[in-house]
Design a protein around this motif. Structure first.
Motif, PDB file in Angstrom:
ATOM      1  N   SER A 142       0.824  -1.213   0.000  1.00  0.00           N
ATOM      2  CA  SER A 142       0.000   0.000   0.000  1.00  0.00           C
ATOM      3  C   SER A 142       0.858   1.263   0.000  1.00  0.00           C
ATOM      4  N   ILE A 143       2.124   1.112   0.369  1.00  0.00           N
ATOM      5  CA  ILE A 143       3.038   2.265   0.375  1.00  0.00           C
ATOM      6  C   ILE A 143       3.577   2.445  -1.036  1.00  0.00           C
ATOM      7  N   LYS A 144       3.153   3.532  -1.674  1.00  0.00           N
ATOM      8  CA  LYS A 144       3.566   3.801  -3.051  1.00  0.00           C
ATOM      9  C   LYS A 144       4.080   5.231  -3.162  1.00  0.00           C
ATOM     10  N   ILE A 145       4.973   5.419  -4.107  1.00  0.00           N
ATOM     11  CA  ILE A 145       5.519   6.760  -4.334  1.00  0.00           C
ATOM     12  C   ILE A 145       4.402   7.704  -4.757  1.00  0.00           C
ATOM     13  N   GLY A 146       4.386   8.859  -4.126  1.00  0.00           N
ATOM     14  CA  GLY A 146       3.363   9.862  -4.407  1.00  0.00           C
ATOM     15  C   GLY A 146       2.234   9.873  -3.405  1.00  0.00           C
ATOM     16  N   GLU A 147       2.103   8.801  -2.610  1.00  0.00           N
ATOM     17  CA  GLU A 147       1.035   8.725  -1.621  1.00  0.00           C
ATOM     18  C   GLU A 147       1.301   9.666  -0.454  1.00  0.00           C
ATOM     19  N   ARG A 148       0.202  10.221   0.091  1.00  0.00           N
ATOM     20  CA  ARG A 148       0.305  10.979   1.330  1.00  0.00           C
ATOM     21  C   ARG A 148       0.516   9.976   2.474  1.00  0.00           C
ATOM     22  N   CYS A 149       1.222  10.413   3.495  1.00  0.00           N
ATOM     23  CA  CYS A 149       1.523   9.483   4.581  1.00  0.00           C
ATOM     24  C   CYS A 149       1.688  10.210   5.909  1.00  0.00           C
ATOM     25  N   GLU A 150       1.681   9.409   6.960  1.00  0.00           N
ATOM     26  CA  GLU A 150       1.989   9.902   8.301  1.00  0.00           C
ATOM     27  C   GLU A 150       3.072   8.990   8.879  1.00  0.00           C
ATOM     28  N   VAL A 151       4.094   9.604   9.439  1.00  0.00           N
ATOM     29  CA  VAL A 151       5.233   8.859   9.996  1.00  0.00           C
ATOM     30  C   VAL A 151       5.162   8.920  11.508  1.00  0.00           C
ATOM     31  N   LYS A 152       5.190   7.752  12.128  1.00  0.00           N
ATOM     32  CA  LYS A 152       5.176   7.674  13.586  1.00  0.00           C
ATOM     33  C   LYS A 152       6.429   6.940  14.053  1.00  0.00           C
ATOM     34  N   VAL A 153       7.287   7.689  14.727  1.00  0.00           N
ATOM     35  CA  VAL A 153       8.536   7.148  15.266  1.00  0.00           C
ATOM     36  C   VAL A 153       8.522   7.341  16.770  1.00  0.00           C
ATOM     37  N   ALA A 154       8.937   6.311  17.494  1.00  0.00           N
ATOM     38  CA  ALA A 154       8.932   6.382  18.960  1.00  0.00           C
ATOM     39  C   ALA A 154       9.707   7.593  19.444  1.00  0.00           C
ATOM     40  N   GLY A 155       9.105   8.337  20.368  1.00  0.00           N
ATOM     41  CA  GLY A 155       9.757   9.503  20.951  1.00  0.00           C
ATOM     42  C   GLY A 155       9.570  10.774  20.166  1.00  0.00           C
ATOM     43  N   ALA A 156       8.809  10.740  19.068  1.00  0.00           N
ATOM     44  CA  ALA A 156       8.590  11.932  18.240  1.00  0.00           C
ATOM     45  C   ALA A 156       7.112  12.033  17.888  1.00  0.00           C
ATOM     46  N   PRO A 157       6.577  13.248  17.715  1.00  0.00           N
ATOM     47  CA  PRO A 157       5.169  13.414  17.343  1.00  0.00           C
ATOM     48  C   PRO A 157       4.942  12.948  15.905  1.00  0.00           C
ATOM     49  N   PRO A 158       3.720  12.553  15.541  1.00  0.00           N
ATOM     50  CA  PRO A 158       3.416  12.152  14.160  1.00  0.00           C
ATOM     51  C   PRO A 158       3.750  13.280  13.190  1.00  0.00           C
ATOM     52  N   ARG A 159       4.284  12.916  12.043  1.00  0.00           N
ATOM     53  CA  ARG A 159       4.666  13.902  11.032  1.00  0.00           C
ATOM     54  C   ARG A 159       4.093  13.474   9.691  1.00  0.00           C
ATOM     55  N   ARG A 160       3.528  14.450   8.978  1.00  0.00           N
ATOM     56  CA  ARG A 160       2.889  14.145   7.705  1.00  0.00           C
ATOM     57  C   ARG A 160       3.764  14.589   6.540  1.00  0.00           C
ATOM     58  N   GLY A 161       3.555  13.878   5.430  1.00  0.00           N
ATOM     59  CA  GLY A 161       4.322  14.223   4.246  1.00  0.00           C
ATOM     60  C   GLY A 161       3.910  13.379   3.068  1.00  0.00           C
TER      61      GLY A 161
END
Length: 227
Positions: A142-161
């Motif tokens: 489901s992860i494809k180039i051009g898709e909108r996403c949200e990144v969740k890494v331990a110790g950091a707030p969610p980041r969109r891109g």
């Protein structure tokens, strides 16, 4: 001077290591050289001996027909420094004097007695099963180039891109997802170790593990910096 044991602090060539040994004071220097062959590795035929006091002050070069005790001073306390020099002796602290055996990577790969072969047989280091599993891990389709996403890494707030790259980076094991963040929360500009994988402004790019990426309807969040 009365005969007895003399303690010698022995240094060989430019080596900083000191070996301490006791010898009879009546021993001739010629005989001492023969004994020093085993201790220093120098040759009795080519070594040159020089005596110093314990403060490092020169006493005299040694002569074969003299005895060890003849170099003792009244205040030496039965101890002397002895420096052994032999120009024919290789100093192993100087690696430039050691002949090097250079092997091509192809020849090394074909050896069965190498450290690499040992690690492969025993599944150690980068050949361990968990590392191999990481190399083979597939990215969620489901992860494809051009898709909108949200990144969740331990110790950091969610980041969109936006997903910009999927694949390997440098020599790191496994695959990574290259993300261009909406805000300057990244660590690069889409490059890693001098190689560019996608284009974005500085500090907007990041490479993260696929398990930290969720694609979907993640519109850009408006941030009002004036509030």
């Amino acid at each position: 001077m009365a005969s007895g044991q003399v303690s010698l602090e022995i240094k060989t060539n430019e080596n900083t290591n000191v070996t301490e040994r006791r010898f009879p004071g009546t021993m001739l220097i010629a005989d001492l050289k023969n004994r020093l062959e085993v201790i220093t590795g120098a040759s009795a035929a080519t070594m040159k001996l020089t005596f110093y006091d314990l403060s490092g002050n020169l006493i005299a070069p040694a002569e074969d027909e003299k005895t060890i005790e003849s170099y003792l001073l009244n205040n030496s306390g039965g101890k002397l420094q002895l420096r052994v020099k032999d120009s024919n002796m290789i100093g192993f602290e100087d690696l430039s004097m050691v002949e090097k055996n250079v092997m091509s990577n192809e020849d090394y790969e074909n050896r069965t007695d190498s450290l690499r072969a040992f690690k492969m047989r025993n599944q150690l280091g980068r050949f361990a099963p968990n590392v191999a599993k990481l190399e083979e891990e597939e990215v969620d389709p489901s992860i494809k180039i051009g898709e909108r996403c949200e990144v969740k890494v331990a110790g950091a707030p969610p980041r969109r891109g936006q997903v910009m790259y999927i694949g390997k980076i440098g020599n790191k094991p496994g695959k990574f997802v290259g993300v261009k963040y909406d805000e300057p929360y990244g660590k690069n500009d889409g490059s890693f170790d001098g190689v560019r994988y996608f284009q974005c402004p500085s500090n907007y790019g990041s490479f993260v593990k696929p398990s930290n990426v969720q694609v979907g309807d993640y519109p850009e969040i408006d941030v009002n910096f004036d509030e």
